[in-house]
Write an enzyme that holds these catalytic residues in place. Structure first.
Site, PDB file in Angstrom:
ATOM      1  N   LYS A 185     -96.198  69.421 -32.186  1.00 54.78           N
ATOM      2  CA  LYS A 185     -96.778  70.601 -32.161  1.00 54.78           C
ATOM      3  C   LYS A 185     -98.119  70.590 -31.007  1.00 54.78           C
ATOM      4  O   LYS A 185     -99.020  69.866 -31.457  1.00 54.78           O
ATOM      5  CB  LYS A 185     -97.428  71.210 -33.460  1.00 54.78           C
ATOM      6  CG  LYS A 185     -98.282  72.337 -33.368  1.00 54.78           C
ATOM      7  CD  LYS A 185     -98.819  73.024 -34.888  1.00 54.78           C
ATOM      8  CE  LYS A 185     -99.700  74.202 -34.805  1.00 54.78           C
ATOM      9  NZ  LYS A 185    -100.487  74.398 -35.949  1.00 54.78           N
ATOM     10  N   LEU A 210    -105.225  74.539 -52.865  1.00 53.02           N
ATOM     11  CA  LEU A 210    -105.296  76.053 -53.184  1.00 53.02           C
ATOM     12  C   LEU A 210    -105.963  76.133 -54.586  1.00 53.02           C
ATOM     13  O   LEU A 210    -106.552  77.153 -54.770  1.00 53.02           O
ATOM     14  CB  LEU A 210    -103.791  76.623 -53.588  1.00 53.02           C
ATOM     15  CG  LEU A 210    -102.880  76.519 -52.662  1.00 53.02           C
ATOM     16  CD1 LEU A 210    -101.413  77.110 -52.947  1.00 53.02           C
ATOM     17  CD2 LEU A 210    -103.462  77.250 -51.268  1.00 53.02           C
TER      18      LEU A 210
END
Length: 490
Positions: free
Chosen positions: A80, A334
């Site tokens: 990427k 999270l």
């Protein structure tokens, strides 16, 4: 004097966060006297944080001793070079946030200042043309950075797209091979000691796992930091109103492009992440502005290949726990907070949390000064990333839907207002402490979304304009030529 060392590290929860922590702990903390134990239940699914990453993940993998080629094969990974944003300014535009640099600094001046002065001259072109990562990504080409500072590839950086579930499985194998122990079971209770620290977690079947330091990787539930330790949550949804996501895999579509794409929709945005074996797609949206059925219809209408699995629906609130370390509990991933995946920062925040913890690793006294410093550093990380994500919304000129009108006119954090004011004056950007996003990233988004400074740094005028023009023309041409020499992804 140091206190008694921590002997038992317990990680609560698996998934990306848990197994990143376990692999790192087994590599760097297990001295033969310390045990690393991860508790997870196969009956509880994981969110699978992140299929797109940013360049620091390469350093994390390298420090664990992961071979890059093996890692890419095991996770379906692709390189990427950055993120292409579609429709964020007026609904029809495109710009690129590249990894690496724009051009090269001259005489100590940031390259974008040179470009600002010369941008209207013939042959200069958009600033994207000066970022090797952007030019290569749009051509569908990839090559690793070059150590030769004269090469256009010297300014290129890259990260990865990968299957988060396969990455967690790879890390599990790596961690267990280095001595980490996994216990299967669902947690049904938490025991605390006289100091208020977590002493043990209780599992189904009348089992108990005791520890000295607990890493909470339990996901949005935040079983230890939020529930057991009672650390409040700071809600940032007034700045980041997207609170839902739908994810769906589709068939691989060629050609593979070494970039993530983020496409703006009426009440949010859609990601597209190319993997070797499939394409990851998702729609992040604000439920106050669009319903679930319509959000899913929009997602499926904009996928470019047939789905290979069912759509998954997630709910979240942007923000973070007021402290990420309380007592003997440190939250990773999270369980500590969530910022929408617009800039692929979820895995990085896990990585950063692990790094800062190891740098401030406690003993059994659990010193306040170490804990406070960790919370300060991680709080700054979350806030700086929050501001960078808010920028994408605040910089829009769109007023075609209620969602875009809201984010375009909302009040901004003071830290972001200052950055915008400085940039609008003379294009100046300052990076504070170990803030994640460097000057080229802020430049890419601000200029990409049409924030053009009124002027430029006057020091640029001391440089010979003819030599600057020649230098910029050479950089632009060199990038274009190099991109054509680079191999295409296959």
């Amino acid at each position: 004097m140091s206190g008694e060392p921590i002997g038992r590290v317990v990680i609560v929860g698996g998934g990306t966060a848990g197994w990143m922590a376990a692999a790192a702990a087994a590599r760097f903390l297990d001295d033969g006297q310390r045990t690393i134990t991860l508790v997870e239940s196969d009956a509880i699914g994981t969110v699978g944080v992140g299929e797109a990453t940013i360049p620091p993940i390469r350093g994390f993998n390298a420090r664990l001793g992961l071979d890059e080629a093996e890692f890419l094969r095991a996770t379906g990974g692709t390189p990427k070079l950055g993120i292409e944003f579609v429709g964020w300014t007026d609904g029809t535009d495109r710009y690129f946030h590249p990894f690496g640099t724009h051009g090269r600094d001259i005489e100590g001046l940031n390259f974008h200042q040179l470009w600002l002065k010369l941008r209207d001259r013939e042959g200069i072109g958009p600033i994207d043309d000066y970022a090797m990562s952007a030019v290569a990504a749009r051509a569908g080409r990839f090559a690793p950075p070059s150590p030769d500072p004269r090469s256009p590839l010297a300014g290129l950086e890259y990260a990865y797209h990968f299957d988060a579930g396969l990455y967690a499985a790879l890390l599990r194998r790596h961690a267990e091979a280095q001595g980490a122990r996994r216990i299967e079971g669902r947690i049904v209770g938490v025991e605390r000691d006289a100091r208020g620290h977590v002493a043990a977690v209780r599992l189904e079947g009348d089992r108990r796992v005791a520890g000295d330091l607990f890493l909470d990787c339990s996901g949005f539930r935040s079983l230890l930091l939020g529930e057991a330790m009672g650390v409040p949550f700071d809600d940032w949804s007034h700045w980041l109103p997207c609170d839902r996501a739908i994810a769906v895999p589709t068939e691989r579509r060629d050609p593979l492009l070494p970039m993530t794409r983020a496409t703006a929709h009426d009440a949010g945005w859609q990601w597209r992440i190319p993997l070797r074996h499939r394409t990851g797609n998702g729609h992040v949206y604000a439920s106050a502005f669009v319903g679930q059925d319509e959000a899913e219809r929009v997602l499926m209408a904009h996928c470019d290949a047939p789905p290979t699995g069912p759509a998954r629906h997630l709910s979240f609130t942007a923000g973070r726990r007021q402290r990420l370390w309380a007592g003997n509990v440190v939250a990773l991933g999270l369980s500590g907070g969530f910022l929408e995946p617009l800039e692929s920062t979820s895995i990085h925040l896990i990585q950063m949390g692990i790094s800062k913890l190891f740098g401030l690793f406690p003993d059994l006294r659990f010193s306040d000064v170490e804990r406070d410093e960790y919370n300060r550093l991680m709080g700054d990380q979350y806030a700086s990333i929050r501001d960078f994500i808010i920028l994408h919304y605040a910089a829009t000129r769109r007023d075609d839907t209620p969602f875009w009108r809201y984010v375009r006119t909302m009040a901004l954090p003071e830290t972001l207002r200052r950055k915008l004011a400085l940039f609008r004056e003379k294009g100046r950007i300052f990076r504070y402490d170990d803030e994640l996003f460097a000057i080229p990233s802020w430049v890419a988004v601000m200029l990409g979304q049409g924030i053009m400074p009124d002027g430029y740094d006057p020091v640029v005028d001391a440089l010979d304009e003819g030599r600057l023009l020649t230098a910029l023309h050479q950089i632009r041409a060199g990038n274009a030529a190099m991109a054509q020499q680079m191999p295409a992804l296959s």
